[in-house]
Design a protein around this motif. Structure first.
Motif, PDB file in Angstrom:
ATOM      1  N   ARG A 100      -9.445  11.423   4.035  1.00  0.00           N
ATOM      2  CA  ARG A 100      -8.522  10.381   3.365  1.00  0.00           C
ATOM      3  C   ARG A 100      -8.560   9.044   3.799  1.00  0.00           C
ATOM      4  NH1 ARG A 100      -1.848  10.661   2.978  1.00  0.00           N
ATOM      5  NH2 ARG A 100      -2.202   9.723   4.920  1.00  0.00           N
ATOM      6  N   LYS A 101      -8.495   8.178   2.898  1.00  0.00           N
ATOM      7  CA  LYS A 101      -8.431   6.855   3.176  1.00  0.00           C
ATOM      8  C   LYS A 101      -7.241   6.030   2.547  1.00  0.00           C
ATOM      9  CE  LYS A 101     -11.048   2.568   2.460  1.00  0.00           C
ATOM     10  NZ  LYS A 101     -12.345   1.683   1.909  1.00  0.00           N
ATOM     11  N   ARG A 102      -6.536   5.336   3.396  1.00  0.00           N
ATOM     12  CA  ARG A 102      -5.086   4.843   2.667  1.00  0.00           C
ATOM     13  C   ARG A 102      -4.991   3.530   3.678  1.00  0.00           C
ATOM     14  NH1 ARG A 102      -5.710   8.479   0.003  1.00  0.00           N
ATOM     15  NH2 ARG A 102      -4.283   9.882  -0.833  1.00  0.00           N
ATOM     16  N   SER A 103      -4.579   2.478   2.509  1.00  0.00           N
ATOM     17  CA  SER A 103      -4.148   1.269   3.211  1.00  0.00           C
ATOM     18  C   SER A 103      -3.008   1.381   4.040  1.00  0.00           C
ATOM     19  CB  SER A 103      -3.893   0.246   2.279  1.00  0.00           C
ATOM     20  OG  SER A 103      -3.489  -1.272   2.470  1.00  0.00           O
ATOM     21  N   SER A 104      -3.046   0.530   5.392  1.00  0.00           N
ATOM     22  CA  SER A 104      -1.676   0.582   6.118  1.00  0.00           C
ATOM     23  C   SER A 104      -0.792  -0.607   5.455  1.00  0.00           C
ATOM     24  CB  SER A 104      -2.177   0.412   7.500  1.00  0.00           C
ATOM     25  OG  SER A 104      -2.593  -0.662   7.806  1.00  0.00           O
ATOM     26  N   ARG A 105      -1.080  -1.444   4.703  1.00  0.00           N
ATOM     27  CA  ARG A 105      -0.580  -2.387   4.389  1.00  0.00           C
ATOM     28  C   ARG A 105      -0.060  -3.352   5.404  1.00  0.00           C
ATOM     29  NH1 ARG A 105       1.882   1.895   1.797  1.00  0.00           N
ATOM     30  NH2 ARG A 105       1.844   1.931  -0.260  1.00  0.00           N
ATOM     31  N   ASN A 106      -0.892  -3.567   6.381  1.00  0.00           N
ATOM     32  CA  ASN A 106      -0.836  -4.492   7.619  1.00  0.00           C
ATOM     33  C   ASN A 106      -2.178  -4.984   7.888  1.00  0.00           C
ATOM     34  OD1 ASN A 106      -0.012  -5.541   9.976  1.00  0.00           O
ATOM     35  ND2 ASN A 106      -0.242  -3.770  11.134  1.00  0.00           N
ATOM     36  N   SER A 146      -8.648   0.872  11.212  1.00  0.00           N
ATOM     37  CA  SER A 146      -9.855   0.161  11.157  1.00  0.00           C
ATOM     38  C   SER A 146      -9.587  -1.014  10.089  1.00  0.00           C
ATOM     39  CB  SER A 146     -10.973   0.992  10.685  1.00  0.00           C
ATOM     40  OG  SER A 146     -12.277  -0.006  10.751  1.00  0.00           O
ATOM     41  N   ASN A 147     -10.097  -2.173  10.318  1.00  0.00           N
ATOM     42  CA  ASN A 147     -10.363  -3.417   9.377  1.00  0.00           C
ATOM     43  C   ASN A 147     -11.546  -3.366   8.627  1.00  0.00           C
ATOM     44  OD1 ASN A 147     -11.625  -4.176  11.337  1.00  0.00           O
ATOM     45  ND2 ASN A 147     -10.733  -6.470  11.647  1.00  0.00           N
ATOM     46  N   LEU A 148     -12.215  -2.298   8.686  1.00  0.00           N
ATOM     47  CA  LEU A 148     -13.551  -2.018   8.028  1.00  0.00           C
ATOM     48  C   LEU A 148     -13.352  -1.259   6.647  1.00  0.00           C
ATOM     49  CD1 LEU A 148     -15.916  -1.171  10.694  1.00  0.00           C
ATOM     50  CD2 LEU A 148     -16.039  -3.385   9.518  1.00  0.00           C
ATOM     51  N   ASP A 149     -13.496  -1.835   5.495  1.00  0.00           N
ATOM     52  CA  ASP A 149     -13.516  -1.146   4.210  1.00  0.00           C
ATOM     53  C   ASP A 149     -14.515  -0.494   3.913  1.00  0.00           C
ATOM     54  OD1 ASP A 149     -12.213  -0.373   1.927  1.00  0.00           O
ATOM     55  OD2 ASP A 149     -12.260  -2.283   0.886  1.00  0.00           O
TER      56      ASP A 149
END
Length: 494
Positions: free
Chosen positions: A316-322, A374-377
């Motif tokens: 699962r991949k989710r944005s951390s909004r950070n 991670s900040n890698l999309d």
């Protein structure tokens, strides 16, 4: 009974590998060799006949068998050929031909000492500086560097002086860190009884309370090459010194992949501010993944599933909004089953002593789950495979963890400890050269680096001092085949 150094120093060198045994109040010398044990899949030591005895007063005294062997070798007790351990030393140097130039560039006046001690350390597993001189004299390194000082006192002074040159050591290592590299970070404890300032009680996986120092190591991802390390006090946790190590290594525009002990919000912010990309594993109790997600047993909660080594891995991949961070979460069902089985086994073993019953395993809802920040999309599988590369450094890192501790524990000052750490780093570079050659030729599917070192260690360089000149001892067909595949020619310098 341990063999006294005064007896070891008189061990004969003309017969190849020798083992000294204490029997009935006397010391006897036996020839030893190795042969391949197909059932065990590794070399097996073979002890031959006694060739004589050794006394402090008279040195080596050959018996009838020893005299017969000397006659077959066309020598007399007064005129013996020079027989030196050769194969493993020449193998390592041919597989890493660039090392001489790299060491010489930064340590012009001492590169031969560094190279020699590092190779002795790797080939013979030296655990004490007292062993350097006899092993050096028995090795081919004494033929090419015969003028260097190798007495115990000289080596101790050299190691301490080397450890005081930390700026030069750092410059040597930083030259291996290129912009844009993907770097793998890991750490290990080195236990030491010394009174230096680096030794302190601290956390380690073995829960040992012995004083320790910490080594934070950096490897290049694609090649698995060790490129940098940093020695820190044992009481400092990895995440506290993480950014200092990143900065000391001169990382620029790099991708950082680290173990879970390096994660903290402060480190994430520092990496972002430095313009780094990163993959940092989160701890099991992380709040970045909601508890409800673990409690939900429906597989529809996942974005999908892929296979790795025939194992199902859900993701699962989710944005951390950070600040553009993502949280990647995975579940490995095979790993989960393994952990659950281990948990139940432990509970059953201590049933009545613990407050848990085997059925309480259902409460361990996070088993088999692991998450990354991670900040890698990227696609989740790419993140998983990138981190998997960190696991692949273990063979090289295990050598460091298993061998460095025994020598570092004898350090008495910070400078001495740092000097040993650098010599072991150079040993690790030679070891990496062998590992990399085995991988590139697919020989790693059949042989470990230790196997190849054992196969080549008993190949000797014999100088008879007569018209026959220098020759190499017999090489087993299997060993020669390995050398041919690796592209190593042991006759090159004969």
């Amino acid at each position: 009974m341990s063999i006294p150094e005064s007896i070891k120093s008189k061990r004969p060198t003309q017969f190849g590998a020798i083992e000294i045994r204490y029997i009935g109040g006397h010391y006897y010398a036996y020839q030893v060799s190795s042969r391949w044990d197909a059932a065990k899949g590794r070399p097996q030591k073979v002890t031959g006949k006694s060739i004589g005895k050794i006394t402090e007063a008279d040195g080596f005294i050959p018996n009838a068998n020893g005299l017969r062997l000397m006659q077959e070798m066309r020598i007399t007790p007064d005129v013996a050929p020079s027989v030196k351990n050769y194969g493993a030393y020449e193998l390592l140097q041919q597989l890493t031909p660039e090392m001489d130039q790299k060491i010489r560039k930064y340590f012009l006046g001492s590169f031969r000492e560094i190279r020699t001690i590092a190779l002795l350390r790797l080939v013979d597993g030296i655990s004490s500086v007292r062993m350097i001189q006899p092993l050096f004299l028995d090795s081919y390194m004494s033929d090419i560097c015969g003028d260097i000082a190798v007495s115990e006192g000289s080596v101790r002074r050299f190691i301490s002086k080397l450890g005081s040159e930390q700026d030069t050591i750092d410059a040597f290592m930083k030259s291996q860190v290129m912009p844009g590299m993907t770097l793998l970070f890991d750490g290990t404890s080195i236990f030491t009884k010394s009174a230096d300032s680096l030794a302190a009680k601290g956390y380690n996986p073995d829960h040992s309370l012995d004083p320790q120092a910490r080594l934070l190591y950096v490897f290049e991802k694609d090649s698995h090459k060790p490129v940098f390390y940093r020695v820190v006090q044992g009481s400092i946790v990895d995440k506290a010194d993480f950014m200092d190590t990143v900065n000391a290594a001169g990382c620029r525009d790099c991708i950082i992949i680290a173990d879970k002990g390096f994660y903290s919000k402060q480190n994430v912010s520092a990496l972002l501010n430095a313009g780094m990309r990163y993959i940092l594993p989160l701890r099991e109790e992380t709040v970045n993944v909601e508890t409800e997600f673990y409690k939900n047993t429906d597989d529809n909660k996942w974005d999908g599933v892929f296979t790795y080594n025939k194992r199902a891995v859900w993701y699962r991949k989710r944005s951390s909004r950070n600040k553009g961070n993502f949280i990647y979460t995975f579940r490995d069902d095979s790993r989960r089953a393994e952990l659950v089985g281990h948990y139940v086994e432990q509970v059953e073993k201590h049933y009545g002593e613990e407050e848990h019953e085997p059925k309480d395993v259902i409460k361990e809802i996070r088993m088999g789950y692991f998450s990354f920040c991670s900040n890698l999309d990227l696609e989740a599988k790419e993140i998983y495979l990138d981190y998997k590369e960190r696991w692949d450094i273990e063979q090289c890192f295990d050598y460091l963890k298993n061998s460095v501790s025994t020598t570092a524990s004898h350090a008495h000052t910070d400078e001495y400890f740092r000097g040993w750490a650098f010599l072991n780093h150079v040993s690790l570079l030679y070891y990496y050269g062998l590992l990399n050659a085995l991988r590139n030729t697919k020989l790693d599917e059949k042989y470990s680096a230790e196997d190849v070192l054992k196969l080549t260690k008993n190949i000797y360089r014999v100088d008879t001092g007569d018209k026959e000149g220098i020759r190499i001892s017999a090489i087993q067909k299997k060993t020669q085949n390995v050398l041919d595949i690796l592209g190593v020619n042991l006759l090159r310098k004969i």
